[in-house]
Design a protein around this motif. Structure first.
Motif, PDB file in Angstrom:
ATOM      1  N   ILE A   1     -12.335  -9.680   9.665  1.00 39.61           N
ATOM      2  CA  ILE A   1     -12.210  -8.250   9.386  1.00 39.61           C
ATOM      3  C   ILE A   1     -13.544  -7.587   9.708  1.00 39.61           C
ATOM      4  N   VAL A   2     -13.502  -6.580  10.560  1.00 39.32           N
ATOM      5  CA  VAL A   2     -14.712  -5.851  10.949  1.00 39.32           C
ATOM      6  C   VAL A   2     -14.600  -4.431  10.416  1.00 39.32           C
ATOM      7  N   LEU A   3     -15.616  -4.026   9.641  1.00 38.12           N
ATOM      8  CA  LEU A   3     -15.655  -2.667   9.099  1.00 38.12           C
ATOM      9  C   LEU A   3     -16.412  -1.779  10.088  1.00 38.12           C
TER      10      LEU A   3
ATOM     11  N   LEU B   1      -5.042  -1.928   7.974  1.00 27.81           N
ATOM     12  CA  LEU B   1      -5.097  -0.870   6.965  1.00 27.81           C
ATOM     13  C   LEU B   1      -5.316  -1.510   5.602  1.00 27.81           C
ATOM     14  N   VAL B   2      -6.376  -1.071   4.920  1.00 26.65           N
ATOM     15  CA  VAL B   2      -6.682  -1.577   3.578  1.00 26.65           C
ATOM     16  C   VAL B   2      -5.707  -0.944   2.584  1.00 26.65           C
ATOM     17  N   ALA B   3      -5.144  -1.757   1.707  1.00 22.71           N
ATOM     18  CA  ALA B   3      -4.172  -1.271   0.725  1.00 22.71           C
ATOM     19  C   ALA B   3      -4.452  -1.904  -0.634  1.00 22.71           C
ATOM     20  N   TYR B   4      -3.802  -1.379  -1.647  1.00 23.85           N
ATOM     21  CA  TYR B   4      -3.944  -1.925  -2.992  1.00 23.85           C
ATOM     22  C   TYR B   4      -3.252  -3.278  -3.086  1.00 23.85           C
ATOM     23  N   ASP B   5      -3.808  -4.111  -3.955  1.00 20.78           N
ATOM     24  CA  ASP B   5      -3.173  -5.378  -4.303  1.00 20.78           C
ATOM     25  C   ASP B   5      -2.001  -5.045  -5.229  1.00 20.78           C
ATOM     26  N   GLU B   6      -0.777  -5.178  -4.718  1.00 20.98           N
ATOM     27  CA  GLU B   6       0.387  -4.685  -5.456  1.00 20.98           C
ATOM     28  C   GLU B   6       0.530  -5.287  -6.856  1.00 20.98           C
ATOM     29  N   PRO B   7       0.319  -6.604  -7.061  1.00 18.31           N
ATOM     30  CA  PRO B   7       0.430  -7.126  -8.440  1.00 18.31           C
ATOM     31  C   PRO B   7      -0.642  -6.595  -9.378  1.00 18.31           C
ATOM     32  N   ARG B   8      -1.670  -5.938  -8.867  1.00 17.82           N
ATOM     33  CA  ARG B   8      -2.749  -5.405  -9.719  1.00 17.82           C
ATOM     34  C   ARG B   8      -2.653  -3.887  -9.858  1.00 17.82           C
ATOM     35  N   GLN B   9      -1.462  -3.337  -9.679  1.00 17.82           N
ATOM     36  CA  GLN B   9      -1.238  -1.916  -9.930  1.00 17.82           C
ATOM     37  C   GLN B   9      -0.442  -1.763 -11.222  1.00 17.82           C
TER      38      GLN B   9
ATOM     39  N   THR C   1      -9.753  -6.937  -5.745  1.00 18.11           N
ATOM     40  CA  THR C   1      -9.108  -7.656  -4.649  1.00 18.11           C
ATOM     41  C   THR C   1      -8.192  -6.681  -3.932  1.00 18.11           C
ATOM     42  N   VAL C   2      -8.250  -6.665  -2.609  1.00 17.28           N
ATOM     43  CA  VAL C   2      -7.435  -5.736  -1.834  1.00 17.28           C
ATOM     44  C   VAL C   2      -6.638  -6.510  -0.791  1.00 17.28           C
ATOM     45  N   TRP C   3      -5.627  -5.855  -0.259  1.00 17.61           N
ATOM     46  CA  TRP C   3      -4.833  -6.378   0.841  1.00 17.61           C
ATOM     47  C   TRP C   3      -5.182  -5.629   2.118  1.00 17.61           C
ATOM     48  N   VAL C   4      -5.057  -6.329   3.235  1.00 19.48           N
ATOM     49  CA  VAL C   4      -5.215  -5.715   4.555  1.00 19.48           C
ATOM     50  C   VAL C   4      -3.945  -5.995   5.347  1.00 19.48           C
ATOM     51  N   TYR C   5      -3.305  -4.918   5.802  1.00 20.33           N
ATOM     52  CA  TYR C   5      -2.107  -5.039   6.627  1.00 20.33           C
ATOM     53  C   TYR C   5      -2.508  -4.902   8.101  1.00 20.33           C
ATOM     54  N   ALA C   6      -2.112  -5.863   8.915  1.00 21.06           N
ATOM     55  CA  ALA C   6      -2.380  -5.836  10.352  1.00 21.06           C
ATOM     56  C   ALA C   6      -1.051  -5.761  11.100  1.00 21.06           C
ATOM     57  N   ASP C   7      -0.970  -4.886  12.092  1.00 22.08           N
ATOM     58  CA  ASP C   7       0.253  -4.721  12.891  1.00 22.08           C
ATOM     59  C   ASP C   7       0.233  -5.697  14.060  1.00 22.08           C
TER      60      ASP C   7
ATOM     61  N   MET D   1      -3.335  -9.969   4.691  1.00 23.19           N
ATOM     62  CA  MET D   1      -4.507 -10.766   4.335  1.00 23.19           C
ATOM     63  C   MET D   1      -5.060 -10.267   3.007  1.00 23.19           C
ATOM     64  N   GLU D   2      -5.577 -11.184   2.201  1.00 24.67           N
ATOM     65  CA  GLU D   2      -6.149 -10.843   0.897  1.00 24.67           C
ATOM     66  C   GLU D   2      -7.649 -11.080   0.935  1.00 24.67           C
ATOM     67  N   LEU D   3      -8.394 -10.106   0.383  1.00 26.04           N
ATOM     68  CA  LEU D   3      -9.856 -10.165   0.436  1.00 26.04           C
ATOM     69  C   LEU D   3     -10.442  -9.808  -0.919  1.00 26.04           C
ATOM     70  N   GLU D   4     -11.491 -10.545  -1.291  1.00 28.94           N
ATOM     71  CA  GLU D   4     -12.291 -10.133  -2.443  1.00 28.94           C
ATOM     72  C   GLU D   4     -13.076  -8.889  -2.060  1.00 28.94           C
ATOM     73  N   ASN D   5     -13.254  -7.982  -3.029  1.00 29.67           N
ATOM     74  CA  ASN D   5     -13.865  -6.689  -2.731  1.00 29.67           C
ATOM     75  C   ASN D   5     -14.994  -6.360  -3.701  1.00 29.67           C
ATOM     76  N   PRO D   6     -16.063  -7.159  -3.676  1.00 35.98           N
ATOM     77  CA  PRO D   6     -17.194  -6.823  -4.561  1.00 35.98           C
ATOM     78  C   PRO D   6     -17.887  -5.553  -4.082  1.00 35.98           C
ATOM     79  N   GLY D   7     -18.230  -4.707  -5.050  1.00 32.02           N
ATOM     80  CA  GLY D   7     -18.891  -3.454  -4.703  1.00 32.02           C
ATOM     81  C   GLY D   7     -17.961  -2.419  -4.130  1.00 32.02           C
ATOM     82  N   PHE D   8     -16.671  -2.725  -4.050  1.00 27.60           N
ATOM     83  CA  PHE D   8     -15.664  -1.779  -3.559  1.00 27.60           C
ATOM     84  C   PHE D   8     -15.999  -1.216  -2.175  1.00 27.60           C
ATOM     85  N   LYS D   9     -16.499  -2.093  -1.287  1.00 29.22           N
ATOM     86  CA  LYS D   9     -16.783  -1.633   0.078  1.00 29.22           C
ATOM     87  C   LYS D   9     -15.495  -1.399   0.872  1.00 29.22           C
ATOM     88  N   LEU D  10     -14.470  -2.192   0.549  1.00 27.88           N
ATOM     89  CA  LEU D  10     -13.168  -1.963   1.161  1.00 27.88           C
ATOM     90  C   LEU D  10     -12.385  -1.004   0.276  1.00 27.88           C
ATOM     91  N   LYS D  11     -12.088   0.141   0.822  1.00 28.20           N
ATOM     92  CA  LYS D  11     -11.415   1.192   0.064  1.00 28.20           C
ATOM     93  C   LYS D  11      -9.987   1.344   0.576  1.00 28.20           C
TER      94      LYS D  11
END
Length: 497
Positions: A330-332, A164-172, A307-313, A362-372
């Motif tokens: 990560i596969v979209l 699940l893609v989530a916000y980078d908490e320190p950047r809120q 930059t976004v976070w991805v939570y994996a169970d 996991m932390e990912l760079e998000n150019p173009g905001f493809k990961l929402k």
């Protein structure tokens, strides 16, 4: 009518007596049939032979006769079915050495167990987890018995899970007003709108802010007038008062540019503009034109999603395969199945109570905001390789509560049940064996359930055939006592537990 009743009553009484006598006679015949030995031609057997029923194997007696349950002739119990006292011919050969308190700890040579006890030898005619059973090749083929070799191999597992893609908490960031006032105008009036640092957000009217501007102008004029004073202390006091007024405006989020304009023009402005201190998108808006905003009230929430976070169970049984720093993919699924490379940056130290999973981040760079944020993605994590692990096919293991059993194929069509300790399982269907097997041994990978049932049956028979303690025979006071002794009854109850 009375004559008929007088005749019918004796007839009914006589019928009841005949029926009771027949039942009694049948019981006596049944007892005698169960105890009369069968002495047909060609049935002379060696002394000490045990006899059993082919339909009821729990019936084991010392003499030939008939089964007390079905009446079939008893047959001699063949050697090798677990009877006590059987000794193999010739010199016994040691198969391996075993810990006396832990049957899964075996070695090729004598030594000490983890508890400090001497290892004991296990011979080829013995079994550590039950009775050794023998099956001829034709029966083994009909049963579909297949075997595989215990080998050492490199083991690796790929964990596939949902992320699940989530916000980078320190950047809120939370935007609020530090003064009370009315919002006169909103420059950012939409949720999801992208803002830049320094971009105007709103205009606010506050009487306290107007008073603060007037005090600043008075302090500015006072400082200018007393600059050339003959008393340095008075000039210094005027300067300190000006700086305090300036600092007050700055602490209310009035920008330096606004303060400079106020100082230059000398005009008090009714409303002042609040600017965004961060880059990001507006993911929450609580401000509306004309509303009264109290100090500390949250007006906007801005999040930087560059930059976004991805939570994996991760399930609990998969945790041994996951480590911080491990590579992930990560596969979209809804964006052309684009693949992105990432690494596990954090494993949360608690389990989610509803899903019984542990979150890996996991932390990912998000150019173009493809990961929402709140988007689902597929996550593939390749574990580190476990080198030179002793392994067998996973289907070779029988799980029965806390025990795990495999059947080791011996020479001559013999099979030995043995308890093992298992570890991790890889993608190719192999499971790690910690204790209980030696490299090069062959284990059964199919039809183990039939072997298991046969082994348990023979083990039960062996226990029933153990030498009995000399004790007087119980009196035959009923049908149950006539058929079985108390010891035999207890062993039969153990057999069906």
């Amino acid at each position: 009518m009375k004559c008929i009743n007088k005749l019918l009553l004796p007839l009914l009484l006589a019928s009841f007596i005949v029926l009771a006598g027949g039942v009694y006679y049948g019981q006596q015949c049944y007892r005698q049939m169960s105890l009369v030995p069968f002495t047909g031609p060609g049935h002379a057997h060696a002394e000490g032979t045990k006899y059993t029923c082919g339909m009821h194997p729990m019936i084991i007696v010392d003499e030939p006769g008939s089964c007390p349950i079905c009446g079939m002739n008893l047959t001699p119990l063949k050697a090798g079915t677990g009877g006590a006292g059987e000794e193999p011919a010739g010199e016994r050969k040691i198969k391996y050495w075993q810990a006396p308190m832990d049957p899964t700890y075996i070695r090729n040579e004598p030594g000490k167990s983890p508890m400090g006890m001497d290892l004991v030898p296990v011979y080829e005619d013995q079994a550590s987890g039950g009775s050794i059973i023998s099956i001829d090749p034709v029966t083994s083929q009909n049963m579909g018995v297949r075997t595989d070799t215990v080998v050492r191999r490199d083991m690796q597992r790929t964990i596939r899970t949902v992320g699940l893609v989530a916000y980078d908490e320190p950047r809120q960031y939370s935007i609020n007003s530090k003064i009370n006032g009315w919002i006169e105008k909103l420059y950012v009036n939409e949720t999801g709108q992208q803002v830049k640092k320094g971009q105007p957000l709103l205009e606010i009217y506050s009487p306290d802010l107007v008073s603060a501007q007037e005090e600043f102008l008075l302090a500015l004029n006072n400082s200018s007038a007393l600059k050339q004073s003959a008393f340095p202390e008075i000039a210094a006091g005027a300067r300190r008062l000006l700086e305090a007024s300036r600092q007050r405006l700055s602490l209310w989020d009035i920008s330096k540019r606004q303060i400079a304009r106020l100082e230059k023009t000398g005009k008090v402005e009714k409303t002042l503009v609040l600017y965004s201190p961060y880059d990001g998108i507006v993911n929450m808006k609580m401000a509306y034109e004309g509303m009264y905003a109290k100090s500390g009230m949250e007006l906007f929430k801005i999040s930087d999603i560059s930059t976004v976070w991805v939570y994996a169970d991760i399930y609990e049984y998969e945790l041994p395969w996951v480590r911080v720093g491990q590579e992930a993919e990560i596969v979209l699924p809804f964006v052309g199945k684009k693949r992105l490379n990432a690494r596990v940056t954090y494993l949360y130290p608690y389990v989610e109570p509803k899903t019984r999973t542990v979150k890996a981040r996991m932390e990912l760079e998000n150019p173009g905001f493809k990961l929402k944020p709140d988007m689902y993605v597929n996550v593939y994590m390749k574990s580190q390789v476990v080198r030179d692990a002793l392994a067998i096919p996973a289907e070779a293991v029988l799980h029965s509560g806390e025990k795990k059993t495999v059947f080791v194929a011996l020479v001559g069509g013999k099979f030995e049940p043995r308890q093992v300790q298992t570890g991790i399982q890889d993608d190719e269907g192999y499971i790690q064996v910690g204790q209980g097997l030696l490299e090069g041994e062959r284990v059964v990978t199919s039809a183990q359930f039939m072997l298991d049932s046969e082994s348990k049956l023979r083990e039960a028979i062996r226990k029933m055939l153990e030498p009995k303690n000399d004790a007087p025979e119980p009196a035959q006071s009923g049908a149950d006592e006539d058929l079985f002794s108390d010891g035999e009854k207890e062993k039969m109850e153990d057999l069906f537990k």
